[in-house]
Design an enzyme around this catalytic site. Sequence first.
Site, short mmCIF file in Angstrom:
data_model
loop_
_atom_site.label_atom_id
_atom_site.label_comp_id
_atom_site.label_asym_id
_atom_site.label_seq_id
_atom_site.Cartn_x
_atom_site.Cartn_y
_atom_site.Cartn_z
N GLU A 296 -2.08 -18.11 -1.15
CA GLU A 296 -2.50 -17.15 -2.18
C GLU A 296 -1.77 -17.40 -3.50
OE1 GLU A 296 -1.79 -13.45 -0.09
OE2 GLU A 296 -3.78 -13.52 0.81
N ASP A 375 -6.38 -11.20 8.59
CA ASP A 375 -5.41 -10.41 7.82
C ASP A 375 -5.37 -8.94 8.25
OD1 ASP A 375 -3.49 -9.96 5.92
OD2 ASP A 375 -4.86 -9.86 4.23
N GLU A 403 -2.36 -1.27 5.66
CA GLU A 403 -3.07 -1.69 4.45
C GLU A 403 -4.58 -1.56 4.58
OE1 GLU A 403 -2.13 -5.75 3.52
OE2 GLU A 403 -3.81 -5.97 2.13
#
Length: 835
Positions: A296, A375, A403
């Site tokens: 990333e 993820d 998240e």
Amino acid sequence: MRLFFTTLLFLVSHAIAEDGSQGWLRYAPVPNAPGPESVPSAIIALNATQSSPVFTAGEELQRGIEGILGKRLHLSATAGQSHSAIVVGTVDAYTNAYGDLKEAEDLETDGFFLSATLDKVVIVGQNERGALYGAFEYLSQLAQNNVTCEPLVYNPQAPIRWTNEWDNMDGSIERGYAGPSLFFRDGFVVDNTTRVAEYARLLASIRINGMIVNNVNANATLLSDRNVEGLGRLADAMRPYGVQLGISLNFASPNQTLGTFDPLDPKVDAWWANITNQIYNKVPDMAGYLVKANSEGQPGPLTYNRTLSDGANMFARAVNPHGGVVMFRAFVYDNHISPVNWTNDRANAQLEFFQHLDGNFDDNVVVQIKFGPIDFQVREPASPLFGSLRNTSTAIEVQITPEYLGQNCHLVYLAPQWKEILEFDMRSDNHSSKVKDIITGERFKRPLGGYAGVSGVGSNTTWLGSHIAMSNLYAFGRLAWDASLGSEAILQDWIRLTFGSNQDVLDTITDMSMKSWPAYENYSGNLGVQTLTDILYTHFGPNPASQDNNGWGQWTRADNVSIGMDRTVKNGTGNAGQYPPEIAQIYENLEQTPDNLLLWFHHVPYTQRLKSGKTVIQHFYDAHYEGAATAQTFVKQWKSLEGKIDKERFEHVLFRQTFQAGHSLVWRDSINQFYHNLSAIPDEAKRVGNHPYRIEAESMSLDGYKPYAVNPFHTASGYAAIVTTSNTTIGIATANVTFTTGMYDVAVNYYDLIGGKAKYQLEIGNRTVGRWTGDLEDKLGHAPSIYLDGHSATRITFQGVEVSQGERVRITGQADGIEPAPIDYISFLPPGIVD
Ligand SMILES: *[C@@H]1O[C@H](CO)[C@@H](O)[C@H](O)[C@H]1NC(C)=O
Ligand SMILES: *[C@@H]1O[C@H](CO)[C@@H](O)[C@H](O)[C@H]1NC(C)=O
Ligand SMILES: *[C@@H]1O[C@H](CO)[C@@H](O)[C@H](O)[C@H]1NC(C)=O
Ligand SMILES: *[C@@H]1O[C@H](CO)[C@@H](O)[C@H](O)[C@H]1NC(C)=O
Ligand SMILES: *[C@@H]1O[C@H](CO)[C@@H](O)[C@H](O)[C@H]1NC(C)=O
Ligand SMILES: *[C@@H]1O[C@H](CO)[C@@H](O)[C@H](O)[C@H]1NC(C)=O
Ligand SMILES: *[C@@H]1O[C@H](CO)[C@@H](O)[C@H](O)[C@H]1NC(C)=O
Ligand SMILES: *[C@@H]1O[C@H](CO)[C@@H](O)[C@H](O)[C@H]1NC(C)=O
Ligand SMILES: *[C@@H]1O[C@H](CO)[C@@H](O)[C@H](O)[C@H]1NC(C)=O
Ligand SMILES: *[C@@H]1O[C@H](CO)[C@@H](O)[C@H](O)[C@H]1NC(C)=O
Ligand SMILES: *[C@@H]1O[C@H](CO)[C@@H](O)[C@H](O)[C@H]1NC(C)=O
Ligand SMILES: *[C@@H]1O[C@H](CO)[C@@H](O)[C@H](O)[C@H]1NC(C)=O
């Protein structure tokens, strides 16, 4: 044999506010607790050094027993008469003072021995930290009024039991929902470490032995002299609790001084050795480093055409003389892959990057693998990488901070999800290869391994933003020590310690928590299609379209006839073939793949029949209705505990459960409208797109309000809402009630944006039903939105409102800042109806 005490203790009302700051270490008086005679009358902690976890254990025992039993024991560090005493110390200190202890030889690193009788309690740790763990275990048993009498040895299954804090130097926390950082502010380590010590105390009680204090997206400024000094202070605060400090590194840190960060350049190596020595000067017991490289946008060894193991080993050499460990993240992937290519697959990346390096990592490197290949989604299979690294130590990475699972504004107890992964059998070489046995090092005979939990704690007194979310932090520590524990048993320990032992409280919170992950999965993403949240923005509310047609590779491949990632070898991305043969065979085969991972591995028509007999699309519709219905029951369940839980925490959790109930309906309708629109397949039960109890705001008579086409369209009922014509306008929307006269719950769905606090008033006839302000951004802590969308969409409900047919309903909205008092619809719900 266990002792159950019945002596009634005079209950002193304890003055501590239930603000959550003590977590599960409240040491509240226990009803029907044993009398003070049930514990010895003195504590002997066999170390007088204040920074010693043994010293801490003595103080903790004194504090805990005083809270639980109302008796303050004499505390000393001198090895006196052990009769009628609680003795806590290391094996060495204990045997020096009292002679041999035969159980000592069964103790492993961090392990402890506990023997508790009425007149003598012995707590002996293999090391100082172990002794503290033993003290916390004894206190936990006392606080639950369930002291184990048999002498027992407790050993950890995994050596690495760390949290990862994603705290930035500016004091913000990536994916944190509970206020600013405990560790950093304005680019520097904080001066006041009081709460750092309190956090370390909580972690020690669940036997966490390490903490990475800064974000994996790391900043080289952490390595400045001033901050290294600061790290020393943080470590000093944590040391009495046996929690070792570690840090995340930015791979390119030497670039500014050297103009390079090539891991094979001797200058770079020397630079890291030097800075590492500087840090160990201040933090002599530093646990080690965590590195996110070539992921990333982060720099890494691939910039210099070096391998990931070249990069990891550079750090390993630097910390090796100090006994440090390097956690190297396997979360390496290209976030610009082309969705046009049917066989591209982000889920393949980890194996592609790491498998050929197996055996190349130094012994003090641990490859840290996220539990699934993508993820932290609501459901993923276990990462295939666990099954294929035999000559590399590995750890599992889970997210305590949810998240993608409601950001602590939805109740989601995560231990059942973690357990499913930990118990998953990879069948490597056709032998039992459970993930939990791989990461402890047992399966492939590795020296290291364990657990990393991304925590998200912040300055809020609740630590995670929600009292009820703390079960996840608690469960993480317990599973990292012993993965064979059941998620319900862990939960119940946490409930008793946190809310007391009232049976209704225990049963209710157990029921809600155990239903919470399945409910969230039902109203978010089903059948392994992933969470279906907005992956390009806040990761909070629904937005399935955001998954596809971009380089991030979290694709659903949904079109108007079919959905799912074809990860088969025969016609897809080949990901199923990354698993050992017995598992690969299951995932390759449509019939054998479990329904809950069907769309993870297969691309199928919406009309595909599941093992349940339902079609995929009907399962989506039904699951969304079921999940949201379950979320409504959490509110009723929680309300039934009124008076059985202190008011402060009761109100706090009620507020969040009410929000979840409303937001689960946003999820339900949004996802159902999206796939209904895409597939054009009707809901057999005729619910989707059919809302007889609603008045759409855009159909009302508007004055100062105008219709607004919401984007994404499916996050508004009827695809439209209303907004004030300007941000200084007061808007009025009116309609006539056509429903029959009676009692209704009246719900208003509106959007609560950050950047304004609009005011609302709801009137029916000439009666004001309620007033409210769009200020959830101050109350909830999830990632906010500046748009009308699935993140900002929410609901307020007024219960038991008498309404007569033909009366006028009127909403007045006063815009504020960028928030144009947006309204989606009003529902008039007869008793028992949810819509
Ligand atoms: C007491 O604790 C200190 C600090 O942790 C440690 O260095 C020392 O070895 C301990 N002493 C004994 C006798 O265990
Ligand atoms: C007491 O603790 C033991 C061991 O942890 C457990 O098996 C038992 O169920 C507990 N009893 C109660 C009443 O909680
Ligand atoms: C340090 O922080 C604690 C907890 O937040 C607070 O109670 C205390 O007053 C602070 N100390 C100083 C010197 O600011
Ligand atoms: C690191 O921190 C400095 C100072 O706060 C800031 O200017 C810089 O942008 C940060 N760099 C990264 C990569 O975050
Ligand atoms: C390294 O430094 C050079 C200049 O010396 C700069 O161009 C480059 O962007 C830097 N790379 C990283 C990843 O910081
Ligand atoms: C080692 O690091 C310290 C602190 O960052 C720095 O002052 C010193 O110049 C470095 N020494 C070498 C030889 O790089
Ligand atoms: C990168 O390294 C590989 C072998 O390690 C070599 O074949 C390749 O040519 C190198 N590429 C570059 C751009 O240096
Ligand atoms: C599609 O991607 C695969 C690997 O992901 C690659 O091997 C193949 O060459 C690509 N096909 C095209 C046409 O780019
Ligand atoms: C904790 O967070 C909640 C919102 O999540 C907020 O209402 C409360 O004021 C915060 N408390 C503290 C002490 O920061
Ligand atoms: C095989 O893959 C192609 C895309 O390359 C896809 O269009 C087709 O539907 C797949 N066939 C089956 C049977 O899944
Ligand atoms: C409500 O009904 C009255 C007559 O009863 C009518 O004049 C008015 O236009 C209606 N209002 C709306 C918003 O339909
Ligand atoms: C209206 O919006 C502008 C620009 O966003 C802002 O400056 C102004 O303060 C807002 N006015 C009110 C009354 O909120």
